[in-house]
Scaffold this active site. Structure first.
Site, PDB file in Angstrom:
ATOM      1  CD  GLU A 127     -63.201  58.830  38.002  1.00 22.98           C
ATOM      2  OE1 GLU A 127     -64.235  58.757  38.279  1.00 22.98           O
ATOM      3  OE2 GLU A 127     -62.154  58.080  38.462  1.00 22.98           O
ATOM      4  CG  ASP A 141     -67.242  52.333  29.579  1.00 23.05           C
ATOM      5  OD1 ASP A 141     -66.607  51.883  30.540  1.00 23.05           O
ATOM      6  OD2 ASP A 141     -68.275  51.670  29.052  1.00 23.05           O
ATOM      7  CG  ASP A 158     -68.168  50.023  43.315  1.00 27.38           C
ATOM      8  OD1 ASP A 158     -68.255  49.129  44.090  1.00 27.38           O
ATOM      9  OD2 ASP A 158     -69.127  50.962  42.949  1.00 27.38           O
ATOM     10  CG  ASP A 197     -60.061  49.066  50.332  1.00 27.94           C
ATOM     11  OD1 ASP A 197     -61.077  48.421  49.338  1.00 27.94           O
ATOM     12  OD2 ASP A 197     -60.532  50.128  50.841  1.00 27.94           O
ATOM     13  CB  THR A 252     -54.616  57.128  48.860  1.00 34.00           C
ATOM     14  OG1 THR A 252     -55.173  56.078  49.559  1.00 34.00           O
ATOM     15  CG2 THR A 252     -54.043  56.897  47.441  1.00 34.00           C
ATOM     16  CE  LYS A 253     -54.231  64.216  52.292  1.00 30.84           C
ATOM     17  NZ  LYS A 253     -54.849  65.450  52.543  1.00 30.84           N
TER      18      LYS A 253
END
EC number: 2.1.1.33
Length: 239
Positions: free
Chosen positions: A94, A121, A144, A180, A217-218
């Site tokens: 991350e 990276d 992203d 998503d 995940t939430k």
């Protein structure tokens, strides 16, 4: 903790070269808890970047199936997976230090010994640190999507990247992606279908149902209530 997430590259004249990155590093403010975790737990679970292959067995102190997760966010899912699968090694990458701090804090609270984290990276890590044929799974969850057409080139899922991932997987290892954003899912599928060394694990040659191995995940649960879709893709290295 060394905080340079990219290594500078220079041309033959000594000028800095620009590489298209899949991320913009927005350095959010660390909470006291995150800073405490970085100060105290990074020496235990943190892995500094090096431009040479790492011995994964030595890194974890054992020989076990190894899962690499790229872009783990705040680390909640990664910590859950590591807790549910103590027989596996997990290496998370991350670039945002608040997320690294949060992950370290949660992993320490859960008393995990099978998790290591990096703040660098991921492309450089794969290129220089991860030995070929060493990973059982690579996970890329909700990268992203770079919605605007002029930014599509920043998407991490491009042909050179997925070929790099394939080299790092063992034969039979799996590259698992989730998004998503349907246009990105379609882009992922198109890129993966263009690589001969993978086999789509979908019976319909497109998407797979969310496997139990990927925690909800939430954010994802909220999206489901609003009728938003999520697309999972799983491809196996076949050669």
């Amino acid at each position: 903790m060394i905080n340079d997430v990219i290594s500078p590259e220079f041309d033959e004249n000594g000028r800095a070269m620009r590489r298209i990155r899949s991320f913009v590093r927005r350095q959010g403010r660390l909470t006291k808890g995150q800073q405490h975790a970085l100060d105290n737990y990074w020496p235990v679970m943190g892995v500094e970047y090096q431009a040479e292959p790492v011995d994964i067995t030595a890194l974890f102190g054992r020989d076990a199936p190894t899962v690499l997760e790229i872009g783990f966010g705040m680390g909640a899912s990664l910590v859950t997976m590591a807790g549910h699968n103590p027989q596996q090694n997990f290496l998370g990458i991350e670039v945002h230090s608040p997320g690294v701090g949060a992950c370290l804090a949660d992993a320490t609270e859960a008393e995990l010994s099978n998790l290591r984290v990096m703040c660098h990276d991921a492309v450089e890590v794969l290129e220089n640190m991860i030995p070929d044929g060493s990973l059982d799974m690579v996970q890329l969850f909700f990268p992203d999507p770079w919605h605007k057409a002029r930014h599509n080139k920043r998407r991490i899922v491009q042909t050179p990247f997925v070929e790099l991932v394939r080299r790092k997987l063992k034969v039979g290892g799996v590259f698992h992606m989730a998004t998503d954003w349907q246009p990105y899912a379609e882009h992922m599928l198109e890129v993966m279908n263009g690589i001969s060394g993978y086999r789509n694990l979908s019976s319909d040659n497109d998407y797979v149902p969310r496997p139990d191995s990927r925690p909800l995940t939430k954010f994802e649960l909220r999206g489901q209530r609003l009728g938003h879709g999520v697309w999972d893709l799983m491809f196996e290295r076949k050669e």
